[in-house]
Each structure stands twice: as structure tokens, then as C-alpha cells.
Design an enzyme around this catalytic site. Structure first.
Site, PDB file in Angstrom:
ATOM      1  N   GLU A  76      67.410  48.920  -4.434  1.00 46.90           N
ATOM      2  CA  GLU A  76      66.017  49.322  -4.620  1.00 46.90           C
ATOM      3  C   GLU A  76      65.188  48.908  -3.410  1.00 46.90           C
ATOM      4  O   GLU A  76      65.644  48.204  -2.514  1.00 46.90           O
ATOM      5  CB  GLU A  76      65.456  48.703  -5.908  1.00 46.90           C
ATOM      6  CG  GLU A  76      66.058  49.341  -7.155  1.00 46.90           C
ATOM      7  CD  GLU A  76      65.476  48.843  -8.459  1.00 46.90           C
ATOM      8  OE1 GLU A  76      65.733  49.485  -9.505  1.00 46.90           O
ATOM      9  OE2 GLU A  76      64.779  47.806  -8.457  1.00 46.90           O
ATOM     10  N   ARG A 130      64.106  44.054  -4.493  1.00 49.24           N
ATOM     11  CA  ARG A 130      63.171  45.119  -4.105  1.00 49.24           C
ATOM     12  C   ARG A 130      62.636  45.010  -2.684  1.00 49.24           C
ATOM     13  O   ARG A 130      61.767  45.797  -2.299  1.00 49.24           O
ATOM     14  CB  ARG A 130      62.024  45.204  -5.120  1.00 49.24           C
ATOM     15  CG  ARG A 130      62.554  45.628  -6.473  1.00 49.24           C
ATOM     16  CD  ARG A 130      61.511  45.842  -7.551  1.00 49.24           C
ATOM     17  NE  ARG A 130      62.226  46.272  -8.734  1.00 49.24           N
ATOM     18  CZ  ARG A 130      62.757  45.436  -9.635  1.00 49.24           C
ATOM     19  NH1 ARG A 130      62.624  44.130  -9.489  1.00 49.24           N
ATOM     20  NH2 ARG A 130      63.441  45.910 -10.665  1.00 49.24           N
ATOM     21  N   THR A 180      63.679  39.234  -8.385  1.00 46.23           N
ATOM     22  CA  THR A 180      64.069  40.543  -7.856  1.00 46.23           C
ATOM     23  C   THR A 180      62.949  41.163  -7.026  1.00 46.23           C
ATOM     24  O   THR A 180      63.122  42.221  -6.443  1.00 46.23           O
ATOM     25  CB  THR A 180      64.418  41.512  -9.000  1.00 46.23           C
ATOM     26  OG1 THR A 180      63.282  41.643  -9.872  1.00 46.23           O
ATOM     27  CG2 THR A 180      65.610  41.009  -9.812  1.00 46.23           C
ATOM     28  N   GLY A 196      62.521  38.151 -15.987  1.00 52.50           N
ATOM     29  CA  GLY A 196      63.190  37.482 -17.090  1.00 52.50           C
ATOM     30  C   GLY A 196      62.513  37.572 -18.439  1.00 52.50           C
ATOM     31  O   GLY A 196      62.850  36.807 -19.351  1.00 52.50           O
ATOM     32  N   ALA A 197      61.555  38.491 -18.626  1.00 48.38           N
ATOM     33  CA  ALA A 197      60.876  38.598 -19.917  1.00 48.38           C
ATOM     34  C   ALA A 197      61.852  38.902 -21.042  1.00 48.38           C
ATOM     35  O   ALA A 197      61.628  38.498 -22.191  1.00 48.38           O
ATOM     36  CB  ALA A 197      59.791  39.668 -19.859  1.00 48.38           C
ATOM     37  N   GLU A 198      62.933  39.600 -20.738  1.00 46.06           N
ATOM     38  CA  GLU A 198      63.920  39.930 -21.778  1.00 46.06           C
ATOM     39  C   GLU A 198      64.681  38.703 -22.262  1.00 46.06           C
ATOM     40  O   GLU A 198      65.449  38.788 -23.222  1.00 46.06           O
ATOM     41  CB  GLU A 198      64.893  40.990 -21.261  1.00 46.06           C
ATOM     42  CG  GLU A 198      64.386  42.410 -21.375  1.00 46.06           C
ATOM     43  CD  GLU A 198      63.149  42.659 -20.534  1.00 46.06           C
ATOM     44  OE1 GLU A 198      62.189  43.250 -21.066  1.00 46.06           O
ATOM     45  OE2 GLU A 198      63.131  42.265 -19.351  1.00 46.06           O
ATOM     46  N   THR A 262      56.150  38.643 -17.350  1.00 48.74           N
ATOM     47  CA  THR A 262      56.603  38.463 -15.965  1.00 48.74           C
ATOM     48  C   THR A 262      56.081  39.597 -15.085  1.00 48.74           C
ATOM     49  O   THR A 262      55.678  40.654 -15.577  1.00 48.74           O
ATOM     50  CB  THR A 262      58.134  38.406 -15.897  1.00 48.74           C
ATOM     51  OG1 THR A 262      58.667  39.575 -16.540  1.00 48.74           O
ATOM     52  CG2 THR A 262      58.672  37.171 -16.605  1.00 48.74           C
ATOM     53  N   ASN A 282      56.075  43.114 -20.095  1.00 49.11           N
ATOM     54  CA  ASN A 282      56.145  43.144 -21.553  1.00 49.11           C
ATOM     55  C   ASN A 282      56.154  41.756 -22.177  1.00 49.11           C
ATOM     56  O   ASN A 282      56.626  40.796 -21.580  1.00 49.11           O
ATOM     57  CB  ASN A 282      57.407  43.890 -21.986  1.00 49.11           C
ATOM     58  CG  ASN A 282      58.671  43.264 -21.426  1.00 49.11           C
ATOM     59  OD1 ASN A 282      58.958  43.417 -20.237  1.00 49.11           O
ATOM     60  ND2 ASN A 282      59.421  42.557 -22.252  1.00 49.11           N
ATOM     61  N   ASP A 324      58.264  47.937 -25.194  1.00 50.21           N
ATOM     62  CA  ASP A 324      58.685  47.452 -23.874  1.00 50.21           C
ATOM     63  C   ASP A 324      58.073  48.283 -22.745  1.00 50.21           C
ATOM     64  O   ASP A 324      58.738  48.623 -21.774  1.00 50.21           O
ATOM     65  CB  ASP A 324      60.215  47.441 -23.739  1.00 50.21           C
ATOM     66  CG  ASP A 324      60.663  46.870 -22.392  1.00 50.21           C
ATOM     67  OD1 ASP A 324      60.068  45.883 -21.939  1.00 50.21           O
ATOM     68  OD2 ASP A 324      61.604  47.421 -21.792  1.00 50.21           O
ATOM     69  N   VAL A 564      73.252  50.985 -14.954  1.00 57.32           N
ATOM     70  CA  VAL A 564      74.050  49.851 -15.416  1.00 57.32           C
ATOM     71  C   VAL A 564      75.357  50.296 -16.084  1.00 57.32           C
ATOM     72  O   VAL A 564      76.377  49.601 -16.005  1.00 57.32           O
ATOM     73  CB  VAL A 564      73.252  48.929 -16.364  1.00 57.32           C
ATOM     74  CG1 VAL A 564      72.122  48.252 -15.633  1.00 57.32           C
ATOM     75  CG2 VAL A 564      72.744  49.689 -17.581  1.00 57.32           C
TER      76      VAL A 564
END
Length: 618
Positions: A76, A130, A180, A196-198, A262, A282, A324, A564
Site C-alpha cells: 500500500e 502505508r 501500519t 489494532g481496534a479489532e 485507532t 471504529n 465497522d 487476505v
């Protein structure tokens, strides 16, 4: 008195040095020969005034040279070009290369950092990075390249040698906090967001002294006002958007401590307002039942004083997010007349929730909020006075219920792609995802370092795509933020994930997941050129001039969230947080690979002279 004058002299000298360095970065960003910021300039408009490559001759555009990073995951962002050197980054292991544009086959230096491979296990959506930041140097330190590592470190490298100058830990990957984001350099500060919000990470942005790596300030998205760093006059022009105390009161109990928010996307900066602009993401978990309240200040557009970190305004786009719709997307700055004919300093933000927001970037007032596609269905419209979305309850999510055909999907109708704005045409060129979803939530406990999502997703093309064959997952559009109208829109086989580049040659360039770089006539959307890349593209194109020749460059390397399934060889359609099913056909069009492809008219290159780079003894 002498001591006072000496102190004033020291302070003024330091201030002048900082100002000169920042002015130098601004001047470099105006130069056709350089690309020193992720979005070309502080306005983040990804626009070049160059016309050597134009709609009339773009058919002659051919490969000039290429460079492989040797890494197979998603690439990216975009390279930087500074004073005849291209700086190229890779996803994990986050290698950086400096390449001499006089002889692009020659690597000036390589930086291969040492970091923990365990960070790969907590990366949400591939191990992407990025981009890089550039500091032009002053009397305290020479030019620097700034980079982030997936395991949470920030590194400054000497731009001429690649030698490490300083290194600090920004995030703890052991609790799921990774990096990232592309570093963003302003004055003597480098701004770093977080990922890392997930995994239930509490989001923050940090300002470091570019000379030393010393932390200057850190502002959180959730929690007490002193942690969020709210200015005394916070939202003074827009009290209806919320003022003090909401970082805790809009959460149940201590849920804000693992509440997400984040910011791993893109930044913009206005030297006149001295504010940096960015979005927070999110809330965590995705399951809305587990976190009652508006969950401020996740999902917000921020204007912060870059020197102090104080928030002057924040506007929450999706209160109590249920889908999300992480709001970290690109912020593009412009100066345009509004519908009443008043010239205003504007910020335009195509959000993941399917709405394009335009704010007055001085006051934070909402100017417009338009659907980026008429198939957006979770919201009926946005009230411009209150700023609140009027939701359609049919597409809400809740426990013991499977929401169906929600548009957009969690990927958003727009995601991490860095789009462009043509100030002459006053048009934004948007790369769009056209993806909808089914959503079924479930309960789960928070465990540090483990995924904290609480929803199972199935994704598929939006209503304008081919749902039977899982194609028609993307669009490219020309948008007028003042009228809210689209001059043109075109469908693409897969999501236009990387973003766009606009040029004065009446062109808009972008890459595609199925492995092409394309150019369209920016006036009408007609496809005028394309070239096959070695792998799908998820980064945004850039352009630069070298020795009188205009070049266009783009990363290739499929991956990221849409890739992915291909990258990690997954086949469960709900895997990859729902992306595997949506993009199950990518494998029929591209495979992994990673590098940069550079183009010029007639393939003009330093290697057109076969003696370039030859061994002298041959």
C-alpha cells in the site's frame, strides 16, 4: 537583561530553524521533481500540475523501469522521491530501499530492521505499511527518512546512508497494537497514529520530536478530556456536535479503555490554521450490544493544533457505530466557494460509511454530507444542522438478528485508498468499493492480544455489481463537493482499493486489484490507457519529473484486506473478517508479487542508452 535577550535569541533561533525546515518541505512539495509527502503536499490532494503526459499522448506511456522489493504481501501507499532519489518501502519486514534515479538499478542503501515476527499474528488485515515520511533537515540534524514497523516501533534513518538515527517504541504489539501508518512530518514533529481496534486497542496519535524521537504530546480518542487534550474552546462553533466529558460518559463503565478509535489512515495540514486533520476509527468490539452509547470520540474527524495537540474541533460521523465504518479515510483540503458563494477553507473526506463529508476546516462546521452512491442504505440522510445521521432501522445490527444486504459492507464504500482533487476542475476523483454484507453479531470477552470483534460477516457485490459471479465490486467517480453531483462514474471488476492520482494533463490514474494501472480522461471518465502489472495494485500512483522527463510510478503487490484470502490461502467465505468470500475470484486474475513499476512516454529511460550501468571492464 543580557540573559533574557540570550534566551529570546535561542528561542527565536530555534523557531526560525523549524520554520525554515517546514518551508523547505513545502517548497519541495511544490516541485515537479519531488514527491515528499504521501499525498504530494500538505493539502493531500494527490494532484500534479504537470502536463507532459496528457490525455492526447497517454497511449504512448510504456514501462521505463521496475524494482522488486522481494516481499510478497500487500504493497500500500506510494514511494517518495526527493532530490533524485526514490525511497521505497515494503510491508513486513518493513525493508526500505533508496534508489538513485540516475541509475535505478543501483541501490544506494537498504535498511532491514530487526523486529518481532510475532507482530504478524495480531495484524488485522495483512501486514501492510502505508509509506515513509521525509524531514529535510536543519541545523540540528540532517535530512531523515521516517518509517514505522509493524511491531510498534518508529525509526528515523539518515536519508543519505540509511543509518538508524533514533528509534522509539510507539505501540505494544503484545496487546494487539501495531503500526501500519505512514509517518506525517510537520515542522519539527513527526505524527504517528496507531492500529489494532479489532483487538480492543485504545487509539491515540503521538507527536515526536523529529530530531530526537522524544514524545511531545499524545492524544487519545477515548477517555477523560485531559487524555483527549481538548482545547478550552473545543467545538465552540459547533456545540451541537458535543463538548466536554463525552470521552467517558458516552461509554458504559470502563469500556472506553478497550474501545478502539485507532487512526492508521492519512493526515493533512494547513499552515495557516496550524491544524492537522485526521480521522479516528471504529469502536471495539464490532458488536454494538456490548458498548451502549455514542462511543465518542471514535469515528470522528479531528482538527488539532499541531504544536500542542489540543483539539479545536471534532465531528463524529457515525455515533455508536454498528458496522465497522472506521473513519480514518483520506482528508483532502481545498479552497472553494460554498453554495452561497462564500469562499471557504474546506476539508473533504470520503468516509467508509458511504458518505462524503465536507467541513469548514477553520470552524469544524459541516458544509455538506452526500452519499457517494445511491445504494447506501444504512442511512437515509445526514442532518446538516445537528450533524446526525438519520438511520434506517431495517439495516441496523443487534443480537439474535442477522442483518441482510447492508450497504456498504464493513469494508466501506471507501477504505484506505488515497484519493485526489483537481483544483482547476474543482473535482475529486474517488476510488470506491461497491460491496454490501450480511451481519450476525455474537458475544465474546476481551482478552489482551486477541481479536475483539464479535460479528460474523458475509460480503458480496453491491446492487450495481454481478452478485452471481462476484464481480463488479468497485467504482471510480468524479465528484463535486459543492453541488454533491457526480460528473461521471465507472464500474470496475474489483474494489479500487489504492486510490487515485490527478494531473493537469486531464488524466486520473489508479491501480486495480486484478493487476492493471489505468488512466481515464478526468473530464468524462473515458478509459484512455492501461497496462498490465505483475500483481494487483492496492497503492496509489504518483508522478515526478527527472531530467526533463515525467514519470508515473505505482506499487504492485496484491494484498491488504481484500487480498487476505489470496495471501494467506483462505477459503472460508467469512474469513478475513468477511473479505474472503467477496474477493474469491481474485485468484483467477492475479497472484502475489511486490515492487514498483515506473512509466514514461515511449518508455523513455536512462537505460535507453545501453551503456548506462554497464561494468567498466566489459
Amino acid at each position: 537583561m543580557k540573559r533574557l535577550l540570550l534566551s529570546l535569541s535561542v528561542v527565536m533561533g530555534a523557531t526560525m530553524s523549524i520554520a525554515q525546515a517546514n518551508d523547505k518541505l513545502i517548497e519541495l512539495s511544490k516541485s515537479d521533481e519531488n514527491w515528499v509527502l504521501p499525498g504530494k503536499n500538505y493539502s493531500a490532494n494527490n494532484y500534479s500540475p504537470m502536463k507532459q503526459i496528457s490525455v492526447e499522448n497517454v497511449a504512448k506511456l510504456s514501462p521505463s523501469w521496475s524494482f522488486s522489493t522481494g516481499v510478497l504481501n500487500g504493497h500500500e501507499g506510494t514511494p517518495l522521491v526527493v532530490n533524485g532519489v526514490m525511497y521505497i518501502h515494503s510491508p513486513f519486514p518493513n525493508t526500505t530501499f533508496a534508489v538513485d534515479l540516475k541509475e535505478p538499478g543501483k541501490i544506494l542503501w537498504t535498511h532491514k530492521p530487526k523486529q518481532s515476527a510475532a507482530a504478524r499474528a495480531v495484524a488485522c488485515c495483512d501486514v501492510v505499511n502505508r509509506g515513509l515520511g521525509y524531514w529535510p533537515g536543519d541545523d540540528k540534524s540532517g535530512p531523515l527518512i521516517l518509517k514505522t514497523l509493524l511491531d510498534g516501533h518508529v525509526v528515523a534513518l539518515k536519508a543519505d546512508t540509511g543509518e538508524e538515527y533514533w528509534k522509539v517504541e510507539n505501540s505494544d504489539y503484545r496487546v494487539g497494537s501495531t503500526l501500519t501508518i505512514a509517518p506525517f512530518v510537520v515542522k519539527d514533529i513527526v505524527l504517528i497514529g496507531s492500529s489494532g481496534a479489532e483487538l480492543g486497542v485504545r487509539g491515540y496519535v503521538t507527536a515526536y520530536d523529529v530530531h530526537t524521537g522524544e514524545q511531545k504530546w499524545r492524544a487519545y480518542a477515548t477517555g477523560p478530556d485531559e487524555d483527549i487534550i481538548l482545547a478550552d474552546d473545543f467545538n465552540v462553533n459547533t456545540p451541537q456536535y458535543g463538548t466536554k466529558g463525552l470521552g467517558t460518559s458516552t461509554w458504559e463503565g470502563d469500556a472506553w479503555k478497550v474501545g478502539g478509535g485507532t487512526n492508521w489512515g492519512w493526515y493533512a495540514f494547513d499552515p495557516e490554521t496550524n491544524m492537522v486533520y485526521f480521522g479516528t476509527g471504529n469502536p471495539a468490539p464490532w458488536n454494538e450490544t456490548m458498548r451502549p452509547g455514542d462511543n465518542k470520540w471514535t469515528m470522528a474527524i479531528w482538527g488539532r493544533d499541531v504544536d500542542t495537540g489540543q483539539a479545536k474541533f471534532a465531528y463524529q460521523k457515525t455515533p455508536h457505530d454498528e458496522w465497522d465504518y472506521a473513519g480514518v479515510n483520506v482528508m483532502m483540503l481545498s479552497e472553494q466557494k460554498d453554495k452561497d458563494g462564500k469562499m471557504r477553507k474546506l476539508l473533504t473526506h470520503p468516509d467508509r460509511n458511504g458518505i462524503v463529508y465536507t467541513l469548514d476546516r477553520v470552524t469544524g462546521e459541516l458544509v455538506s454530507a452526500d452519499k457517494m452512491d445511491d445504494t447506501v442504505n444504512w442511512v437515509k440522510h445526514v442532518d446538516l444542522k445537528t450533524g446526525l445521521p438519520l438511520r434506517d432501522p431495517e439495516f441496523a445490527t443487534r443480537m439474535d438478528h442477522k442483518g441482510r444486504d447492508i450497504c456498504p459492507s464493513a469494508m466501506g464504500y471507501h477504505n484506505q485508498g488515497h484519493d485526489s482533487y483537481d483544483p482547476e476542475k474543482r473535482k475529486f476523483f474517488l476510488g470506491i468499493n461497491h460491496i454490501c454484507m450480511d451481519w450476525e453479531p455474537f458475544m465474546l470477552p476481551y482478552r489482551a492480544g486477541q481479536f475483539f470483534v464479535g460479528a460474523t460477516l458475509s460480503m458480496y457485490p453491491g446492487p450495481k455489481g454481478d452478485r452471481q459471479n462476484f464481480v463488479g465490486l468497485g467504482q471510480i467517480k468524479s465528484f463535486d463537493a459543492i453541488t454533491g453531483q457526480f460528473a461521471w462514474e465507472k464500474m470496475e471488476r474489483f474494489a479500487v482499493w489504492g486510490g487515485t492520482l490527478a494531473t493537469a494533463g486531464d488524466l486520473v490514474f489508479y491501480g486495480t486489484l486484478d493487476g492493471f494501472i489505468k488512466a481515464r480522461d478526468s473530464r468524462n471518465g473515458e478509459l484512455v490507457w492501461k497496462h498490465r502489472l505483475p500483481s494487483g495494485a492496492i497503492g496509489h500512483p504518483m508522478t515526478y519529473m527527472h531530467d526533463g522527463v515525467q514519470y508515473v510510478a505505482i506499487f504492485y503487490g496484491v494484498g491488504g484486506w481484500p487480498g487476505v484470502g489470496l495471501v494467506f490461502d483462505l477459503d472460508d467465505p467469512t474469513a478475513g473478517l468477511g473479505s474472503v468470500g467477496a474477493f474469491k475470484n481474485i485468484q483467477h486474475y492475479t497472484q502475489m508479487g511486490g515492487g514498483v513499476m515506473v512509466f514514461a512516454l515511449d518508455g523513455k529511460s536512462v537505460y535507453n542508452d545501453p551503456r548506462t550501468g554497464e561494468y567498466a571492464g566489459s
